[in-house]
Design a protein around this motif. Structure first.
Motif, PDB file in Angstrom:
ATOM      1  N   CYS A  70       0.841  -1.200   0.000  1.00 45.47           N
ATOM      2  CA  CYS A  70       0.000   0.000   0.000  1.00 45.47           C
ATOM      3  C   CYS A  70       0.875   1.250   0.000  1.00 45.47           C
ATOM      4  CB  CYS A  70      -0.909   0.017   1.223  1.00 45.47           C
ATOM      5  SG  CYS A  70      -1.958  -1.446   1.382  1.00 45.47           S
ATOM      6  N   PRO A  71       1.253   1.762  -1.168  1.00 43.77           N
ATOM      7  CA  PRO A  71       2.149   2.921  -1.236  1.00 43.77           C
ATOM      8  C   PRO A  71       1.479   4.200  -0.755  1.00 43.77           C
ATOM      9  CG  PRO A  71       1.312   2.377  -3.410  1.00 43.77           C
ATOM     10  CD  PRO A  71       0.850   1.282  -2.506  1.00 43.77           C
ATOM     11  N   ALA A  72       2.312   5.136  -0.287  1.00 38.29           N
ATOM     12  CA  ALA A  72       1.815   6.392   0.275  1.00 38.29           C
ATOM     13  C   ALA A  72       1.368   7.383  -0.794  1.00 38.29           C
ATOM     14  CB  ALA A  72       2.896   7.023   1.146  1.00 38.29           C
ATOM     15  N   ASP A  73       2.037   7.363  -1.945  1.00 45.38           N
ATOM     16  CA  ASP A  73       1.715   8.281  -3.040  1.00 45.38           C
ATOM     17  C   ASP A  73       2.389   7.755  -4.306  1.00 45.38           C
ATOM     18  OD1 ASP A  73       4.445   9.013  -2.846  1.00 45.38           O
ATOM     19  OD2 ASP A  73       3.998  10.727  -1.581  1.00 45.38           O
ATOM     20  N   GLU A  74       2.367   8.540  -5.367  1.00 51.79           N
ATOM     21  CA  GLU A  74       2.921   8.054  -6.631  1.00 51.79           C
ATOM     22  C   GLU A  74       4.427   7.820  -6.546  1.00 51.79           C
ATOM     23  OE1 GLU A  74       2.050   8.926 -11.245  1.00 51.79           O
ATOM     24  OE2 GLU A  74       2.874  10.647 -10.158  1.00 51.79           O
ATOM     25  N   ASP A  75       5.158   8.708  -5.887  1.00 49.79           N
ATOM     26  CA  ASP A  75       6.607   8.534  -5.751  1.00 49.79           C
ATOM     27  C   ASP A  75       6.923   7.240  -5.012  1.00 49.79           C
ATOM     28  OD1 ASP A  75       9.457   9.623  -5.791  1.00 49.79           O
ATOM     29  OD2 ASP A  75       9.147   9.400  -3.636  1.00 49.79           O
ATOM     30  N   ASP A  76       6.205   6.989  -3.931  1.00 53.38           N
ATOM     31  CA  ASP A  76       6.397   5.768  -3.154  1.00 53.38           C
ATOM     32  C   ASP A  76       6.070   4.544  -4.001  1.00 53.38           C
ATOM     33  OD1 ASP A  76       7.139   4.527  -0.745  1.00 53.38           O
ATOM     34  OD2 ASP A  76       5.078   4.437  -0.024  1.00 53.38           O
ATOM     35  N   MET A  77       4.986   4.605  -4.748  1.00 54.35           N
ATOM     36  CA  MET A  77       4.567   3.484  -5.584  1.00 54.35           C
ATOM     37  C   MET A  77       5.612   3.170  -6.651  1.00 54.35           C
ATOM     38  SD  MET A  77       0.981   2.971  -7.696  1.00 54.35           S
ATOM     39  CE  MET A  77       1.206   4.406  -8.765  1.00 54.35           C
ATOM     40  N   LEU A  78       6.104   4.201  -7.326  1.00 52.41           N
ATOM     41  CA  LEU A  78       7.062   3.986  -8.403  1.00 52.41           C
ATOM     42  C   LEU A  78       8.418   3.513  -7.884  1.00 52.41           C
ATOM     43  CD1 LEU A  78       6.254   7.000 -10.758  1.00 52.41           C
ATOM     44  CD2 LEU A  78       5.390   4.659 -10.849  1.00 52.41           C
ATOM     45  N   LYS A  79       8.804   3.942  -6.677  1.00 46.05           N
ATOM     46  CA  LYS A  79      10.068   3.494  -6.095  1.00 46.05           C
ATOM     47  C   LYS A  79      10.010   2.009  -5.723  1.00 46.05           C
ATOM     48  CE  LYS A  79      12.675   7.330  -4.110  1.00 46.05           C
ATOM     49  NZ  LYS A  79      12.051   8.504  -4.672  1.00 46.05           N
ATOM     50  N   CYS A  80       8.837   1.582  -5.266  1.00 49.44           N
ATOM     51  CA  CYS A  80       8.704   0.220  -4.739  1.00 49.44           C
ATOM     52  C   CYS A  80       8.336  -0.819  -5.801  1.00 49.44           C
ATOM     53  CB  CYS A  80       7.646   0.194  -3.634  1.00 49.44           C
ATOM     54  SG  CYS A  80       7.964   1.306  -2.246  1.00 49.44           S
ATOM     55  N   LEU A  81       7.577  -0.401  -6.802  1.00 49.58           N
ATOM     56  CA  LEU A  81       6.986  -1.368  -7.728  1.00 49.58           C
ATOM     57  C   LEU A  81       7.973  -2.269  -8.473  1.00 49.58           C
ATOM     58  CD1 LEU A  81       3.841   0.163  -9.451  1.00 49.58           C
ATOM     59  CD2 LEU A  81       4.012  -1.960  -8.160  1.00 49.58           C
ATOM     60  N   PRO A  82       9.098  -1.761  -8.992  1.00 46.35           N
ATOM     61  CA  PRO A  82       9.990  -2.666  -9.727  1.00 46.35           C
ATOM     62  C   PRO A  82      10.389  -3.905  -8.930  1.00 46.35           C
ATOM     63  CG  PRO A  82      10.625  -0.401 -10.128  1.00 46.35           C
ATOM     64  CD  PRO A  82       9.573  -0.359  -9.069  1.00 46.35           C
ATOM     65  N   LYS A  83      10.678  -3.739  -7.641  1.00 45.51           N
ATOM     66  CA  LYS A  83      11.064  -4.892  -6.821  1.00 45.51           C
ATOM     67  C   LYS A  83       9.873  -5.794  -6.540  1.00 45.51           C
ATOM     68  CE  LYS A  83      15.063  -2.734  -4.632  1.00 45.51           C
ATOM     69  NZ  LYS A  83      15.717  -2.289  -3.373  1.00 45.51           N
ATOM     70  N   ILE A  84       8.703  -5.201  -6.390  1.00 49.76           N
ATOM     71  CA  ILE A  84       7.505  -5.995  -6.125  1.00 49.76           C
ATOM     72  C   ILE A  84       7.082  -6.758  -7.374  1.00 49.76           C
ATOM     73  CG2 ILE A  84       5.015  -5.771  -5.713  1.00 49.76           C
ATOM     74  CD1 ILE A  84       5.727  -3.681  -3.590  1.00 49.76           C
ATOM     75  N   LEU A  85       7.122  -6.108  -8.524  1.00 51.71           N
ATOM     76  CA  LEU A  85       6.761  -6.789  -9.762  1.00 51.71           C
ATOM     77  C   LEU A  85       7.738  -7.914 -10.080  1.00 51.71           C
ATOM     78  CD1 LEU A  85       5.792  -3.752 -12.043  1.00 51.71           C
ATOM     79  CD2 LEU A  85       4.269  -5.288 -10.789  1.00 51.71           C
ATOM     80  N   GLY A  86       8.989  -7.728  -9.705  1.00 51.65           N
ATOM     81  CA  GLY A  86       9.996  -8.751  -9.972  1.00 51.65           C
ATOM     82  C   GLY A  86      10.052  -9.851  -8.929  1.00 51.65           C
TER      83      GLY A  86
END
Length: 311
Positions: free
Chosen positions: A128-144
């Motif tokens: 559950c990211p805090a905002d768009e910056d948080d989401m984009l920073k975290c997503l590559p590792k989560i998607l992988g």
């Protein structure tokens, strides 16, 4: 970079990625023209969406599947549990308009029990990211990550520069010793602002942007328990099954004690309105949170003094 651009980058760099939607194209409207061979719209059929995603994952693909959070987690729950959860397939389920981000939608479209449902599935992880910056920073590792994930999509305007992401690690903002505010998603901004208000009133506060509610950052939670006098959970979710429940389970399981003050939706859905009006009406603005926490601290100190003085 925005969410859509990040997905394009992932798809073009790894042919295992397939982007799917159940006619929920708001964040990915340009993808069909850019990656037509790896974009699937199943229509308003969330159960089919999950079934197709599971089938693709069984064949070595990494499906990133989008739908409204309320229908994805409730209407397709059995399919998520059986087709994704039991075989532990690396399907990434992206739920949009979760919690207060549903804004003017009524109870049928409000996902305020989604965390409870998704965390209840063994091996399912929750981000559950805090905002768009948080989401984009975290997503590559989560998607992988080779695990199933439920993602509360959040493209809110960034309110701060977020720290780099480590799976299962919370983001600590400040090092206050009086209060630790534990939160996630779109309410993180309000929690950070509330902490600043409290600091200006002489209350030392830290914020834990939990990011992942499952797996839980047990180390950060234990540190908050040992270093602060009060833990406050803030969430746009029902009181039952969300962060307050997660924290309570952790405390009991580890034979710990802590003072916990939860701020959540208690046995009711929220009143539909524009986002800022929802915050105000339901009592989740930064100033309202700061007042609640300060009043709780004053109340507890008064109770302690009365009890002690009567001995």
């Amino acid at each position: 970079m925005n969410y859509e651009e990040l997905l394009i980058q992932q798809v073009l760099s790894d042919d295992r990625y397939i982007i799917l939607t159940a006619e929920n194209r708001a964040a990915i409207r340009n993808l069909p023209g850019i990656i037509p061979d790896r974009f699937i719209d199943t229509g308003i059929t969330e159960q089919t969406l999950v079934g197709v995603s599971a089938g693709l994952a069984l064949r070595g693909r990494i499906p990133v599947s989008h739908a409204l959070a309320s229908f994805l987690t409730m209407r397709a729950f059995e399919f998520i549990r059986t087709d994704v959860g039991i075989p532990k397939l690396p399907v990434k389920l992206v739920g949009s308009f979760a919690g207060f981000l549903s804004e003017a939608n009524g109870p049928t479209h409000q996902a305020v029990e989604d965390i409870s449902l998704m965390r209840g599935i063994p091996k399912m992880n929750v981000f559950c990211p805090a905002d768009e910056d948080d989401m984009l920073k975290c997503l590559p590792k989560i998607l992988g990550c080779n695990k199933p994930f439920y993602i509360r999509y959040n493209n809110s305007k960034p309110f701060m520069e977020h720290q780099n992401f480590v799976l299962g690690k919370a983001e600590q903002i400040g090092d206050g010793k009086d209060v630790a505010i534990l939160t996630y998603g779109v309410l993180t901004e309000q929690a950070v602002k509330a902490a600043e208000i409290l600091r200006n009133r002489g209350v030392s506060a830290r914020v834990l942007n939990m990011r992942c509610l499952k797996p839980l950052d047990k180390e950060a939670v234990d540190l908050a328990i040992s270093e602060t006098s009060l833990l406050v959970t803030v969430e746009d979710h029902f009181l039952t099954g969300g962060l307050f429940t997660i924290l309570s389970e952790h405390i009991v399981k580890n034979n710990q004690t802590a003072k916990v003050y939860p701020v959540a939706l208690k046995n009711k859905w929220f009143k539909p309105a524009l986002f800022n009006d929802v915050l105000e009406y339901e009592g989740f603005t930064a100033s309202q949170l700061a007042n609640k926490i300060e009043n709780h601290l004053i109340k507890k100190r008064t109770e302690y003094y009365v009890e002690w003085s009567c001995v």
